[in-house]
Design a protein around this motif. Structure first.
Motif, PDB file in Angstrom:
ATOM      1  N   ILE A   7      42.444  44.675  49.547  1.00 51.97           N
ATOM      2  CA  ILE A   7      41.965  43.433  50.164  1.00 51.97           C
ATOM      3  C   ILE A   7      40.791  42.868  49.383  1.00 51.97           C
ATOM      4  O   ILE A   7      40.700  41.661  49.150  1.00 51.97           O
ATOM      5  CB  ILE A   7      41.595  43.673  51.644  1.00 51.97           C
ATOM      6  N   GLY A   8      39.884  43.741  48.938  1.00 50.29           N
ATOM      7  CA  GLY A   8      38.745  43.287  48.141  1.00 50.29           C
ATOM      8  C   GLY A   8      39.174  42.701  46.813  1.00 50.29           C
ATOM      9  O   GLY A   8      38.621  41.684  46.363  1.00 50.29           O
ATOM     10  N   ALA A   9      40.166  43.314  46.172  1.00 48.84           N
ATOM     11  CA  ALA A   9      40.652  42.795  44.888  1.00 48.84           C
ATOM     12  C   ALA A   9      41.316  41.429  45.073  1.00 48.84           C
ATOM     13  O   ALA A   9      41.066  40.496  44.297  1.00 48.84           O
ATOM     14  CB  ALA A   9      41.635  43.784  44.257  1.00 48.84           C
ATOM     15  N   ILE A  10      42.131  41.304  46.092  1.00 45.52           N
ATOM     16  CA  ILE A  10      42.783  40.012  46.352  1.00 45.52           C
ATOM     17  C   ILE A  10      41.744  38.960  46.708  1.00 45.52           C
ATOM     18  O   ILE A  10      41.790  37.825  46.224  1.00 45.52           O
ATOM     19  CB  ILE A  10      43.848  40.146  47.472  1.00 45.52           C
ATOM     20  N   GLY A  11      40.771  39.329  47.543  1.00 40.15           N
ATOM     21  CA  GLY A  11      39.698  38.401  47.891  1.00 40.15           C
ATOM     22  C   GLY A  11      38.883  37.987  46.683  1.00 40.15           C
ATOM     23  O   GLY A  11      38.512  36.824  46.539  1.00 40.15           O
ATOM     24  N   GLY A  12      38.609  38.933  45.792  1.00 41.83           N
ATOM     25  CA  GLY A  12      37.873  38.614  44.567  1.00 41.83           C
ATOM     26  C   GLY A  12      38.641  37.654  43.675  1.00 41.83           C
ATOM     27  O   GLY A  12      38.067  36.718  43.115  1.00 41.83           O
ATOM     28  N   ILE A  13      39.923  37.879  43.543  1.00 46.82           N
ATOM     29  CA  ILE A  13      40.759  36.985  42.736  1.00 46.82           C
ATOM     30  C   ILE A  13      40.794  35.590  43.351  1.00 46.82           C
ATOM     31  O   ILE A  13      40.678  34.582  42.639  1.00 46.82           O
ATOM     32  CB  ILE A  13      42.182  37.572  42.588  1.00 46.82           C
ATOM     33  N   LEU A  14      40.937  35.528  44.669  1.00 45.75           N
ATOM     34  CA  LEU A  14      40.957  34.222  45.343  1.00 45.75           C
ATOM     35  C   LEU A  14      39.613  33.506  45.189  1.00 45.75           C
ATOM     36  O   LEU A  14      39.567  32.297  44.951  1.00 45.75           O
ATOM     37  CB  LEU A  14      41.294  34.387  46.820  1.00 45.75           C
ATOM     38  N   GLY A  15      38.518  34.246  45.324  1.00 49.74           N
ATOM     39  CA  GLY A  15      37.201  33.646  45.171  1.00 49.74           C
ATOM     40  C   GLY A  15      36.966  33.136  43.760  1.00 49.74           C
ATOM     41  O   GLY A  15      36.448  32.027  43.569  1.00 49.74           O
ATOM     42  N   ALA A  71      41.540  29.222  52.357  1.00 53.54           N
ATOM     43  CA  ALA A  71      42.244  29.784  53.510  1.00 53.54           C
ATOM     44  C   ALA A  71      42.581  31.260  53.260  1.00 53.54           C
ATOM     45  O   ALA A  71      42.467  32.091  54.172  1.00 53.54           O
ATOM     46  CB  ALA A  71      43.513  28.990  53.795  1.00 53.54           C
ATOM     47  N   GLY A  72      42.978  31.579  52.036  1.00 57.61           N
ATOM     48  CA  GLY A  72      43.254  32.973  51.687  1.00 57.61           C
ATOM     49  C   GLY A  72      42.024  33.850  51.810  1.00 57.61           C
ATOM     50  O   GLY A  72      42.107  35.004  52.259  1.00 57.61           O
ATOM     51  N   LEU A  73      40.864  33.320  51.446  1.00 55.08           N
ATOM     52  CA  LEU A  73      39.623  34.081  51.599  1.00 55.08           C
ATOM     53  C   LEU A  73      39.325  34.360  53.067  1.00 55.08           C
ATOM     54  O   LEU A  73      38.883  35.460  53.417  1.00 55.08           O
ATOM     55  CB  LEU A  73      38.461  33.324  50.957  1.00 55.08           C
ATOM     56  N   VAL A  74      39.567  33.381  53.926  1.00 53.83           N
ATOM     57  CA  VAL A  74      39.356  33.588  55.363  1.00 53.83           C
ATOM     58  C   VAL A  74      40.309  34.671  55.878  1.00 53.83           C
ATOM     59  O   VAL A  74      39.904  35.560  56.638  1.00 53.83           O
ATOM     60  CB  VAL A  74      39.536  32.258  56.138  1.00 53.83           C
ATOM     61  N   VAL A  75      41.557  34.622  55.448  1.00 52.85           N
ATOM     62  CA  VAL A  75      42.534  35.629  55.871  1.00 52.85           C
ATOM     63  C   VAL A  75      42.126  37.018  55.381  1.00 52.85           C
ATOM     64  O   VAL A  75      42.198  38.001  56.136  1.00 52.85           O
ATOM     65  CB  VAL A  75      43.953  35.255  55.369  1.00 52.85           C
ATOM     66  N   MET A  76      41.665  37.127  54.142  1.00 50.02           N
ATOM     67  CA  MET A  76      41.237  38.425  53.615  1.00 50.02           C
ATOM     68  C   MET A  76      40.015  38.953  54.374  1.00 50.02           C
ATOM     69  O   MET A  76      39.909  40.151  54.651  1.00 50.02           O
ATOM     70  CB  MET A  76      40.914  38.324  52.118  1.00 50.02           C
ATOM     71  N   PHE A  77      39.089  38.063  54.733  1.00 53.22           N
ATOM     72  CA  PHE A  77      37.927  38.478  55.511  1.00 53.22           C
ATOM     73  C   PHE A  77      38.357  39.002  56.878  1.00 53.22           C
ATOM     74  O   PHE A  77      37.889  40.051  57.330  1.00 53.22           O
ATOM     75  CB  PHE A  77      36.944  37.312  55.673  1.00 53.22           C
ATOM     76  N   LEU A  78      39.254  38.264  57.537  1.00 49.26           N
ATOM     77  CA  LEU A  78      39.727  38.703  58.852  1.00 49.26           C
ATOM     78  C   LEU A  78      40.498  40.024  58.754  1.00 49.26           C
ATOM     79  O   LEU A  78      40.365  40.886  59.629  1.00 49.26           O
ATOM     80  CB  LEU A  78      40.598  37.619  59.491  1.00 49.26           C
ATOM     81  N   ALA A  79      41.276  40.194  57.704  1.00 45.19           N
ATOM     82  CA  ALA A  79      41.994  41.456  57.502  1.00 45.19           C
ATOM     83  C   ALA A  79      41.015  42.604  57.287  1.00 45.19           C
ATOM     84  O   ALA A  79      41.206  43.702  57.828  1.00 45.19           O
ATOM     85  CB  ALA A  79      42.950  41.332  56.314  1.00 45.19           C
TER      86      ALA A  79
END
Length: 88
Positions: A7-15, A71-79
């Motif tokens: 989740i952190g890697a996906i969030g980092g990529i999205l950010g 929106a993806g960052l919000v989803v990753m945060f909620l996950a």
């Protein structure tokens, strides 16, 4: 633990992608503005840039992609919060 890494890697990529899209939009807006009205790379506000970019480039997909990343960052945060609270 692996869930948080993924989740952190996906969030980092999205950010990172969202930041690059915002900077590209800023660059495109600055190309059409006179030198004295150009917006600084250090102190820009995304809502103002998005509005100006929409006026100058109405058919551009950059705003949509930026919103998808946000929106993806919000989803990753909620996950992350979900697995942190209800994990195990």
């Amino acid at each position: 633990m692996l869930r948080f890494f993924v989740i952190g890697a996906i969030g980092g990529i999205l950010g990172f992608t969202a930041n690059m899209l915002a900077l590209e939009m800023l660059d495109q807006v600055n190309q059409k503005l006179p030198a004295e009205k150009q917006i600084s790379w250090m102190w820009y506000g995304t809502p103002g840039i998005k509005r100006q970019h929409k006026e100058m480039y109405p058919d551009s997909k950059l705003r949509f992609l930026l919103n998808v990343c946000a929106a993806g960052l919000v989803v990753m945060f909620l996950a992350t919060m979900w697995f942190w609270v209800f994990g195990n």
